[in-house]
Structure formats: structure tokens, C-alpha cells
Design a protein around this motif. Structure first.
Motif, PDB file in Angstrom:
ATOM      1  N   GLU A 164      19.212   5.704  -5.718  1.00  0.00           N
ATOM      2  CA  GLU A 164      18.793   4.379  -6.137  1.00  0.00           C
ATOM      3  C   GLU A 164      17.856   4.472  -7.342  1.00  0.00           C
ATOM      4  O   GLU A 164      16.746   4.971  -7.225  1.00  0.00           O
ATOM      5  N   PRO A 165      18.289   4.008  -8.515  1.00  0.00           N
ATOM      6  CA  PRO A 165      17.403   4.037  -9.682  1.00  0.00           C
ATOM      7  C   PRO A 165      16.255   3.050  -9.507  1.00  0.00           C
ATOM      8  O   PRO A 165      16.485   1.870  -9.233  1.00  0.00           O
ATOM      9  N   VAL A 166      15.051   3.526  -9.646  1.00  0.00           N
ATOM     10  CA  VAL A 166      13.865   2.691  -9.456  1.00  0.00           C
ATOM     11  C   VAL A 166      13.042   2.724 -10.741  1.00  0.00           C
ATOM     12  O   VAL A 166      12.679   3.800 -11.218  1.00  0.00           O
ATOM     13  N   SER A 167      12.749   1.554 -11.308  1.00  0.00           N
ATOM     14  CA  SER A 167      11.978   1.503 -12.550  1.00  0.00           C
ATOM     15  C   SER A 167      10.486   1.493 -12.298  1.00  0.00           C
ATOM     16  O   SER A 167       9.695   1.783 -13.193  1.00  0.00           O
ATOM     17  N   GLY A 168      10.083   1.152 -11.074  1.00  0.00           N
ATOM     18  CA  GLY A 168       8.654   1.132 -10.772  1.00  0.00           C
ATOM     19  C   GLY A 168       8.399   0.609  -9.373  1.00  0.00           C
ATOM     20  O   GLY A 168       9.289   0.066  -8.722  1.00  0.00           O
ATOM     21  N   ILE A 169       7.173   0.800  -8.926  1.00  0.00           N
ATOM     22  CA  ILE A 169       6.730   0.329  -7.616  1.00  0.00           C
ATOM     23  C   ILE A 169       5.547  -0.598  -7.819  1.00  0.00           C
ATOM     24  O   ILE A 169       4.613  -0.265  -8.553  1.00  0.00           O
ATOM     25  N   VAL A 170       5.588  -1.755  -7.186  1.00  0.00           N
ATOM     26  CA  VAL A 170       4.420  -2.639  -7.119  1.00  0.00           C
ATOM     27  C   VAL A 170       3.877  -2.554  -5.698  1.00  0.00           C
ATOM     28  O   VAL A 170       4.580  -2.839  -4.740  1.00  0.00           O
ATOM     29  N   PHE A 171       2.636  -2.114  -5.580  1.00  0.00           N
ATOM     30  CA  PHE A 171       1.984  -2.068  -4.275  1.00  0.00           C
ATOM     31  C   PHE A 171       0.904  -3.135  -4.233  1.00  0.00           C
ATOM     32  O   PHE A 171       0.034  -3.186  -5.107  1.00  0.00           O
ATOM     33  N   ILE A 172       0.951  -3.996  -3.224  1.00  0.00           N
ATOM     34  CA  ILE A 172      -0.073  -5.025  -3.036  1.00  0.00           C
ATOM     35  C   ILE A 172      -0.749  -4.760  -1.699  1.00  0.00           C
ATOM     36  O   ILE A 172      -0.113  -4.846  -0.644  1.00  0.00           O
ATOM     37  N   GLY A 173      -2.010  -4.399  -1.749  1.00  0.00           N
ATOM     38  CA  GLY A 173      -2.721  -4.070  -0.520  1.00  0.00           C
ATOM     39  C   GLY A 173      -4.215  -4.219  -0.668  1.00  0.00           C
ATOM     40  O   GLY A 173      -4.728  -4.591  -1.731  1.00  0.00           O
ATOM     41  N   GLU A 174      -4.893  -3.905   0.409  1.00  0.00           N
ATOM     42  CA  GLU A 174      -6.335  -4.152   0.471  1.00  0.00           C
ATOM     43  C   GLU A 174      -7.108  -2.914   0.913  1.00  0.00           C
ATOM     44  O   GLU A 174      -8.094  -2.531   0.290  1.00  0.00           O
ATOM     45  N   HIS A 175      -6.670  -2.295   2.022  1.00  0.00           N
ATOM     46  CA  HIS A 175      -7.399  -1.172   2.608  1.00  0.00           C
ATOM     47  C   HIS A 175      -6.545   0.089   2.599  1.00  0.00           C
ATOM     48  O   HIS A 175      -5.352   0.049   2.333  1.00  0.00           O
ATOM     49  N   CYS A 176      -7.190   1.208   2.939  1.00  0.00           N
ATOM     50  CA  CYS A 176      -6.471   2.478   3.059  1.00  0.00           C
ATOM     51  C   CYS A 176      -7.139   3.314   4.136  1.00  0.00           C
ATOM     52  O   CYS A 176      -8.344   3.581   4.064  1.00  0.00           O
ATOM     53  N   GLU A 177      -6.354   3.728   5.139  1.00  0.00           N
ATOM     54  CA  GLU A 177      -6.879   4.586   6.206  1.00  0.00           C
ATOM     55  C   GLU A 177      -6.200   5.946   6.220  1.00  0.00           C
ATOM     56  O   GLU A 177      -6.153   6.613   7.239  1.00  0.00           O
ATOM     57  N   GLU A 178      -5.687   6.373   5.066  1.00  0.00           N
ATOM     58  CA  GLU A 178      -4.901   7.604   5.008  1.00  0.00           C
ATOM     59  C   GLU A 178      -5.574   8.681   4.165  1.00  0.00           C
ATOM     60  O   GLU A 178      -6.565   8.429   3.484  1.00  0.00           O
ATOM     61  N   ASP A 179      -5.006   9.879   4.214  1.00  0.00           N
ATOM     62  CA  ASP A 179      -5.557  11.031   3.495  1.00  0.00           C
ATOM     63  C   ASP A 179      -5.342  10.849   1.991  1.00  0.00           C
ATOM     64  O   ASP A 179      -4.189  10.817   1.531  1.00  0.00           O
ATOM     65  N   PRO A 180      -6.407  10.730   1.202  1.00  0.00           N
ATOM     66  CA  PRO A 180      -6.247  10.532  -0.242  1.00  0.00           C
ATOM     67  C   PRO A 180      -5.466  11.649  -0.923  1.00  0.00           C
ATOM     68  O   PRO A 180      -4.710  11.391  -1.866  1.00  0.00           O
ATOM     69  N   GLU A 181      -5.633  12.879  -0.450  1.00  0.00           N
ATOM     70  CA  GLU A 181      -4.938  14.003  -1.074  1.00  0.00           C
ATOM     71  C   GLU A 181      -3.427  13.886  -0.900  1.00  0.00           C
ATOM     72  O   GLU A 181      -2.653  14.138  -1.834  1.00  0.00           O
ATOM     73  N   GLN A 182      -3.000  13.516   0.289  1.00  0.00           N
ATOM     74  CA  GLN A 182      -1.567  13.366   0.528  1.00  0.00           C
ATOM     75  C   GLN A 182      -0.986  12.224  -0.294  1.00  0.00           C
ATOM     76  O   GLN A 182       0.121  12.334  -0.836  1.00  0.00           O
TER      77      GLN A 182
END
Length: 214
Positions: A88-106
Motif C-alpha cells: 500500500e503506497p502511503v504518502s504520509g501519516i497524520v496522528f491526532i492525539g493527546e497523551h503517550c504511555e509508551e516507550d519513547p525509544e521504541q
């Protein structure tokens, strides 16, 4: 691809996301067409994706059916999904969010892998100074955008027009790159005007920049 955070805290802002998505399609009608795939996560283990769709009415109906559910973020799972879509050719990702509870390195590692595939992540961060969890997520989200050669931008929960213009500008860029942004014309809000300037620079090569949008 649109990655939407639909965890519990995002419930008040879901209506704005629906309106902004509809406005995005309206803004690019004269430029061309864009196919959108929605990826959303909510609850403890619910992460789903839609089919590719270029019909605004179908996307709007899909957005209307979405609801929020309390749980932790699943940003990494969503990014891995995009990486696995080899056909699937993807030209970009738009992420809309507020918080993050995950490993920043990953997350940074996944973002770099997407950048190597020329898939930038446009992080639209709903953030207020009095929301400590959102403030804590700011450096993580900036790093994701930078690692993918994308762009980071902030907006406040009440900034409906800002979000609409941010989405419309990125859609125009994804549809026709520099010419798409020029065809759209100058945005009304200073925040989106700034984003448009950086999109023009981004088209010339990797130039991920941090935008302080309020």
C-alpha cells in the motif's frame, strides 16, 4: 493514513476531529482527490483500521460511528501496522492525539523506519499547559515527527478552525506536494500559515521542524 487516539480523554474532541476531516475533503476538491485510511485505538486492546476510501461521505459516516473508550495509548501498534503494509503506497501519516504511555525509544525507532520509507508523520498534538500528561507527551511526539522527517504541531482543544486548516494543508500537500499547497491558497489562521511554509520546505528535502501551535 489517519491515526486517531480514541482513548477516554479524547471524547470531548472527537466531534472536532469529525468536522475537521470533512472540511479537509472540501478544501482539496479543486486540487484532486485523496484516499484516506483510518486507524484508531481505544480501550485496552482495541486497534482497528478501515479500508482505503476517497469518498468524503463514506469517511464522514465512518467517523460518526467512532466512539471513545478508556485505555492506554497504542501508538506503536498503529505505526507497526503502517510499516507492515508493503503493498500500500502511503504518502504520509497524520496522528491526532493527546497523551503517550509508551516507550519513547521504541516509538522513535518505528518513526525512523517510516522515515526511511519516505512516510513522514505529521503529529497534531492536542495540548494544554494545565494538562500535565499532554505536556509530558510533547517531547515524545516531537521526537516521532523529527525521526520520520515529518512535522510536529500543537493545537488547543477549542481550536477547531486551526485543526481543520492543519488537516487541509497536509491533505493538499499529500495530494499534489508543493503545487497542492499553493493551489489551496493561504490559510486563515497564523498557525496553519506557518505549517504551510514548513510543508513547502519539507517538499525540498528532509526538514522536520517543530511548530508551536496554540
Amino acid at each position: 493514513m489517519f491515526i486517531l487516539d480514541l482513548t477516554g480523554s479524547r471524547k470531548p474532541s472527537l466531534r472536532q476531529a469529525r468536522i475537521a476531516t470533512a472540511a479537509m475533503f472540501d478544501a482539496i476538491k479543486r486540487i484532486g482527490s485523496i484516499a484516506v485510511k483510518l486507524i484508531f485505538y481505544r480501550g485496552n486492546d482495541d486497534c482497528q483500521s478501515s479500508q482505503w476510501e476517497s469518498d468524503p461521505a463514506v469517511v464522514s459516516r465512518a467517523m460518526e460511528r467512532l466512539s471513545c473508550e478508556a485505555g492506554e495509548t497504542q501508538i506503536g501498534r498503529s505505526l507497526r501496522y503502517v510499516l507492515e503494509q508493503e503493498k500500500e503506497p502511503v504518502s504520509g501519516i497524520v496522528f491526532i492525539g493527546e497523551h503517550c504511555e509508551e516507550d519513547p525509544e521504541q516509538l522513535a525507532q518505528l518513526a525512523r523506519a517510516l522515515g526511511e520509507k519516505r512516510i513522514p508523520i505529521f503529529v497534531f498534538h492536542e495540548c494544554q499547559d494545565n494538562n500535565q500528561r499532554a505536556v509530558n507527551a510533547k517531547p515524545v511526539f516531537k521526537r516521532i515527527a523529527d525521526a520520520s522527517n515529518g512535522i510536529y504541531a500543537e493545537f488547543e482543544p477549542e481550536s477547531g478552525l486551526v485543526l481543520r486548516e492543519l488537516l487541509s494543508s497536509v491533505a493538499a500537500f499529500s495530494t499534489a506536494r508543493i503545487e497542492g499547497v499553493k493551489e489551496m491558497g493561504q490559510a486563515a489562521t497564523p498557525q496553519a500559515q506557518q505549517l504551510q511554509r514548513w510543508l513547502l520546505l519539507l517538499a525540498a528535502g528532509p526538514a522536520a521542524k517543530d511548530l508551536e501551535v496554540t
